[in-house]
Every structure is written in structure tokens, then in C-alpha cells.
Design an enzyme around this catalytic site. Structure first.
Site, PDB file in Angstrom:
ATOM      1  N   ASP A 154       2.901  -4.818   7.937  1.00  0.00           N
ATOM      2  CA  ASP A 154       1.677  -4.128   7.768  1.00  0.00           C
ATOM      3  C   ASP A 154       0.565  -4.809   7.918  1.00  0.00           C
ATOM      4  O   ASP A 154       0.158  -5.660   6.974  1.00  0.00           O
ATOM      5  CB  ASP A 154       1.762  -3.182   6.328  1.00  0.00           C
ATOM      6  CG  ASP A 154       0.601  -2.755   6.066  1.00  0.00           C
ATOM      7  OD1 ASP A 154      -0.667  -2.853   6.866  1.00  0.00           O
ATOM      8  OD2 ASP A 154       0.374  -1.828   5.114  1.00  0.00           O
ATOM      9  N   GLN A 174      -4.576  -5.498   6.683  1.00  0.00           N
ATOM     10  CA  GLN A 174      -5.554  -6.202   6.147  1.00  0.00           C
ATOM     11  C   GLN A 174      -5.640  -7.709   6.546  1.00  0.00           C
ATOM     12  O   GLN A 174      -6.358  -8.695   6.248  1.00  0.00           O
ATOM     13  CB  GLN A 174      -5.433  -6.378   4.656  1.00  0.00           C
ATOM     14  CG  GLN A 174      -5.550  -5.208   3.723  1.00  0.00           C
ATOM     15  CD  GLN A 174      -6.805  -4.722   3.895  1.00  0.00           C
ATOM     16  OE1 GLN A 174      -7.971  -5.345   4.200  1.00  0.00           O
ATOM     17  NE2 GLN A 174      -7.097  -3.183   3.618  1.00  0.00           N
ATOM     18  N   CYS A 180      -4.872   2.562  -3.615  1.00  0.00           N
ATOM     19  CA  CYS A 180      -3.540   2.929  -3.191  1.00  0.00           C
ATOM     20  C   CYS A 180      -2.233   2.143  -3.222  1.00  0.00           C
ATOM     21  O   CYS A 180      -1.492   1.842  -2.424  1.00  0.00           O
ATOM     22  CB  CYS A 180      -3.598   3.353  -1.445  1.00  0.00           C
ATOM     23  SG  CYS A 180      -4.887   4.747  -1.187  1.00  0.00           S
ATOM     24  N   HIS A 211       0.864  -1.065   0.049  1.00  0.00           N
ATOM     25  CA  HIS A 211       0.070   0.050   0.126  1.00  0.00           C
ATOM     26  C   HIS A 211       0.859   1.140  -0.018  1.00  0.00           C
ATOM     27  O   HIS A 211       1.919   1.170   0.592  1.00  0.00           O
ATOM     28  CB  HIS A 211      -0.998   0.112   1.474  1.00  0.00           C
ATOM     29  CG  HIS A 211      -1.916   1.045   1.413  1.00  0.00           C
ATOM     30  ND1 HIS A 211      -1.574   2.421   1.681  1.00  0.00           N
ATOM     31  CD2 HIS A 211      -3.214   0.798   1.117  1.00  0.00           C
ATOM     32  CE1 HIS A 211      -2.832   2.880   1.701  1.00  0.00           C
ATOM     33  NE2 HIS A 211      -3.706   2.163   1.372  1.00  0.00           N
ATOM     34  N   LYS A 234     -10.678  -1.032  10.208  1.00  0.00           N
ATOM     35  CA  LYS A 234     -10.515  -2.240   9.520  1.00  0.00           C
ATOM     36  C   LYS A 234     -11.024  -3.487  10.277  1.00  0.00           C
ATOM     37  O   LYS A 234     -11.066  -4.460   9.609  1.00  0.00           O
ATOM     38  CB  LYS A 234      -9.231  -2.355   8.469  1.00  0.00           C
ATOM     39  CG  LYS A 234      -9.211  -1.352   7.540  1.00  0.00           C
ATOM     40  CD  LYS A 234      -7.812  -1.444   6.866  1.00  0.00           C
ATOM     41  CE  LYS A 234      -7.398  -0.448   6.152  1.00  0.00           C
ATOM     42  NZ  LYS A 234      -8.197   0.062   4.989  1.00  0.00           N
TER      43      LYS A 234
HETATM   44  N1  PMP Z   1      -1.846  -0.802   4.335  1.00  0.00           N
HETATM   45  C1  PMP Z   1      -2.948  -1.571   3.901  1.00  0.00           C
HETATM   46  C2  PMP Z   1      -2.605  -2.927   3.468  1.00  0.00           C
HETATM   47  C3  PMP Z   1      -4.251  -1.189   3.627  1.00  0.00           C
HETATM   48  O1  PMP Z   1      -5.108  -1.777   3.272  1.00  0.00           O
HETATM   49  C4  PMP Z   1      -4.530   0.329   4.256  1.00  0.00           C
HETATM   50  C5  PMP Z   1      -5.721   0.805   4.262  1.00  0.00           C
HETATM   51  N2  PMP Z   1      -6.498   0.623   2.740  1.00  0.00           N
HETATM   52  C6  PMP Z   1      -3.396   1.009   5.018  1.00  0.00           C
HETATM   53  C7  PMP Z   1      -1.990   0.421   4.938  1.00  0.00           C
HETATM   54  C8  PMP Z   1      -3.547   2.263   5.587  1.00  0.00           C
HETATM   55  O2  PMP Z   1      -4.580   2.194   6.409  1.00  0.00           O
HETATM   56  P1  PMP Z   1      -5.217   3.515   7.087  1.00  0.00           P
HETATM   57  O3  PMP Z   1      -5.630   4.289   6.046  1.00  0.00           O
HETATM   58  O4  PMP Z   1      -6.102   2.956   8.015  1.00  0.00           O
HETATM   59  O5  PMP Z   1      -4.045   4.099   7.759  1.00  0.00           O
END
Ligand code: PMP
Length: 397
Positions: free
Chosen positions: A191, A194, A355, A114, A217
Site C-alpha cells: 500500500d 503515503q 482509519c 489502514h 495524496k
Molecule cells: N492506505 C493508507 C496508508 C492511507 O493513508 C490511505 C488514506 N488515508 C488509504 C490507504 C486509502 O486511500 P484512499 O482513501 O485514497 O482510497
């Protein structure tokens, strides 16, 4: 299961919410925890001498211990509350960068990250004069571990990799990734944005040095997240933000910093949201995390099979180990058009690059349509998606 928002009607259709990788909906227990906090408990924590402040502090610190147990950290000192995964990764990249990155050093990330696990490292590298090296992945969406092994040099300082890809659904072999890095004496950030809502996460079993995730999430409110850091390493990192709470003593000549974890929690935190995170963990544990994982896995296989019957279906991300995330395109149709037509039928999906622009570049596509599952997703929801796609498919070609 009680998720009030799922009763919403969209354009006279039952809402079919399949955008859970972006954010999950909240169970009533979480919403009530938030409301009750503001009705009965609201107070600034740690520094107050009065009843409400003491109660709020106790509850806030209780959730820290709850998170520690939830991910099996050794100590609650290793649990830092943040605003979310993005802030957690920025904290580590910024502090680690200032503490340990020098000109000529290297940071390894995977090709399926991401943006929030790419850009903070680019910023840190830019400041230090260091550079990024990228682990490639196969057409199916599987990381190339042989290529990963060959990326290590004497200048490798840290590895940052996602547990589960938010676009491809791939569940990466994080323990193996960590073991390889540790054999070179290199720490690893995972990270977990997910992963935590979909499988049992045990940071000691994975062996990672940092593990980052977002509350929203995993059925908790927006505005709260976690940065787990192995105490030995965390205690060596310079502070991230300066301000109240993170200090021991301040003079104009010299400031000393607070102990872990408070050293990394400058300013007033989002106390109500942290309590909501505690309620979300309770909710997940009542459902049973193994049960949620099994349910979503079964749905993934059912949905994959059903979706492949839709004319023009092109799946992106077909790794053998996948979470409940399905990215696809219908023929050459633009993902945004597919998403807009699905919305008119009550089906909420996400479209675009999610993203993860480097993933889109890897496949040479502008984006995908993404359906993603949660514990409340049903076979009916999958059937509604497939029926809606069959209905719109003739309009797309
Ligand atoms: N890493 C991953 C794999 C994600 O899916 C996301 C959210 N789409 C993020 C980081 C960022 O999370 P947040 O917007 O809640 O900070």
C-alpha cells in the site's frame, strides 16, 4: 510553488495546512489541466471514432506511460487506473481471493495497516474460509521482522503491507518484506498511499507484485488512483468488475475478456482526473522527488524537536525511518479537543484513529492528533503549530 488554496484565511488566521496525509492541496497546473480538459477535450475514451475521443484517448494512455515511468514498471500493461488506493486494494483482494484463496489458507497483513488494507482481505478471507495473520510492531512503531518470518506456513497465500504508516509515519523495509515473502513463493501487495508523494518509488527495485496508491495524496485530483500489478501475476487474476471496456466479445452464452490493463478497467474512467494525475507527476518531477523527500525529512526532524518542548507532549511513532507524519497527544486531553482548538487558530490537523483502529488498540488510546507534511510545508507552518499548541496547552490540563 503555486497552490491557490493555501492563501485561505481561517478565523482571521493564515491557513496552516498540516493534513497532507489525508489529502494534499493541488497546484494551479493540476487545476488548470482539469479545467482545460472539460473546456476543450471532454469525450469518452477508447470507443469513439471522432477527433475529441481520439485526443482524449491519446492523452489518457499517455498518462499510463507516464505512471509506468514514474514508478519504473516494466510495462504500461501493468498500470491499472482505479478510483484510489481503496479501490486498488479491493480489486486485488477480490480477484486474488476468487482466483487463489481456499479454505484454510492464510493472508498476512501488518498491525499498522489502514482499514483499507485490512477489510478487503477480511472480506476475501470470509468468502474463501481463509484467515488473517498479523505482523506485530514495537512501541516505537517498527515491524517485528522476526515475528513476520515466523508467520509463514504452507498455507500462506499473500502478504499485504503498507510502505509508510499514515498514523505512525514509519517507513517499512518493503524490499526486505518482499524478499522474505518471495523466499516462501508468496506474492506481496504494498500500500503506497503515503509513499509516492514523499520518496522515489521503484516497483522493480522493491520487487513487489502489487503496488497501490491514490492520486489525491500526490497533488492530483480526487477520484483517480493506480493499481500496479506485475504482468505475470495480473494476467492470471480473474476480472474484478464486469462491464464495458473490459471485454473482448460478449454473448449470452459466453464472454471473453480484454487484454491487460483494460480487463481491469470496466466502465467509463475518470479521464479528466487521470490527466490531472499526469500534471501532478510533472509537478513533482519539476520540484524533484529527491528534493521533496529531503525537505520533508528536514522538517520532520525540526518539528519533532520543537514539538517535544510543548508541555505534556506524547509522540506515537518514533521509528528511526520515518516520513513527515507526526502523531501525538497532549497529556490526557482528547485529540478532538486539541484539533478543534488548533482549528480556531488556523491550524488544520487531523484527529481520531486515522482509519487505523488496531494501532490505537495497540497503544490503548482513543486516537491521536496528526500533523503531516507536503512539499509546500514550511518551518513557519511548524512554528505556527508549536505556538498554537503552547497557547492551548493551559486550556487542556
Ligand atoms: N492506505 C493508507 C496508508 C492511507 O493513508 C490511505 C488514506 N488515508 C488509504 C490507504 C486509502 O486511500 P484512499 O482513501 O485514497 O482510497
Amino acid at each position: 510553488m503555486d497552490f491557490p488554496i493555501l492563501d485561505t484565511q481561517v478565523y482571521n488566521h493564515r491557513l496552516v495546512y498540516l493534513d497532507n496525509a489525508a489529502t494534499t492541496q493541488k497546484p494551479r497546473a493540476v487545476i488548470e489541466t482539469l479545467t482545460n480538459y472539460y473546456l476543450t477535450l471532454n469525450s469518452n475514451i477508447h470507443r469513439g471514432a471522432h477527433y475529441l475521443a481520439a485526443q482524449a484517448t491519446e492523452r489518457y494512455e499517455g498518462v499510463r506511460r507516464q505512471v509506468q515511468a514514474f514508478i519504473n514498471a516494466r510495462s504500461s500493461n501493468e498500470i491499472v487506473f482505479t478510483r484510489g488506493t481503496t479501490e486498488s486494494i479491493n480489486l486485488v483482494a477480490s480477484s486474488f481471493g476468487r482466483g487463489f484463496l481456499k479454505a484454510g489458507d492464510e493472508v498476512i497483513v501488518s498491525g499498522m495497516e489502514h482499514h483499507s488494507n485490512i477489510v478487503p482481505w477480511q472480506l476475501a478471507c470470509e468468502l474463501a474460509g481463509a484467515s488473517l495473520r498479523v505482523i506485530p510492531f514495537s512501541d516505537e512503531g517498527v515491524l517485528d521482522l522476526e515475528a513476520y518470518r515466523s508467520l509463514f506456513t504452507a498455507r500462506t497465500r499473500i502478504v499485504a503491507c503498507t510502505h509508510v504508516s499514515n498514523t505512525l509515519g514509519t517507513i517499512n523495509p518493503v524490499k526486505e518484506i518482499v524478499d522474505i515473502a518471495h523466499s516462501h513463493g508468496v506474492p506481496v501487495l504494498i500500500d503506497g498511499a503515503q509513499a509516492v508523494a514523499h520518496m522515489k518509488v521503484d516497483v522493480q527495485q522493491i520487487g513487489c507484485d502489487f503496488y497501490c496508491f491514490s492520486g489525491h495524496k500526490m497533488y492530483a485530483p480526487m477520484g483517480v488512483g493506480v493499481m500496479y500489478g506485475r504482468e505475470e501475476l495480473l494476467s492470471q487474476l480473474p476480472p474484478y468488475q464486469g462491464g464495458g471496456e473490459m471485454i473482448k466479445d460478449v454473448t449470452f452464452e459466453r464472454t471473453t475478456y480484454n487484454e491487460l490493463p483494460f480487463r481491469f478497467e470496466a466502465g467509463t474512467p475518470s479521464v479528466g482526473d487521470v490527466l490531472g494525475l499526469g500534471a501532478a507527476i510533472d509537478f513533482m518531477q519539476e520540484q524533484g522527488i529527491e528534493h521533496i523527500a529531503h525537505h520533508e525529512d528536514e522538517l520532520l526532524h525540526y518539528a519533532t524537536e520543537r514539538l517535544l518542548t510543548v508541555p505534556g507532549m506524547r509522540l506515537f511513532g518514533t521509528a528511526p525511518h520515518k516520513a513527515g507524519v507526526i502523531s501525538f497527544l497532549i497529556g490526557e486531553a482528547h485529540p478532538y479537543d486539541v484539533g478543534t482548538l488548533l482549528d480556531k487558530l488556523g491550524v488544520a490537523v487531523r484527529t481520531g484513529h486515522h482509519c487505523t483502529q488496531p494501532i490505537m488498540d495497540r497503544y490503548g488510546i482513543p486516537g491521536t492528533v496528526r500533523a503531516s507534511f507536503a512539499c509546500y510545508t514550511t518551518h513557519d507552518d511548524v512554528d505556527a503549530l508549536v505556538a498554537a499548541l503552547n497557547r492551548i496547552a493551559p486550556m487542556l490540563t
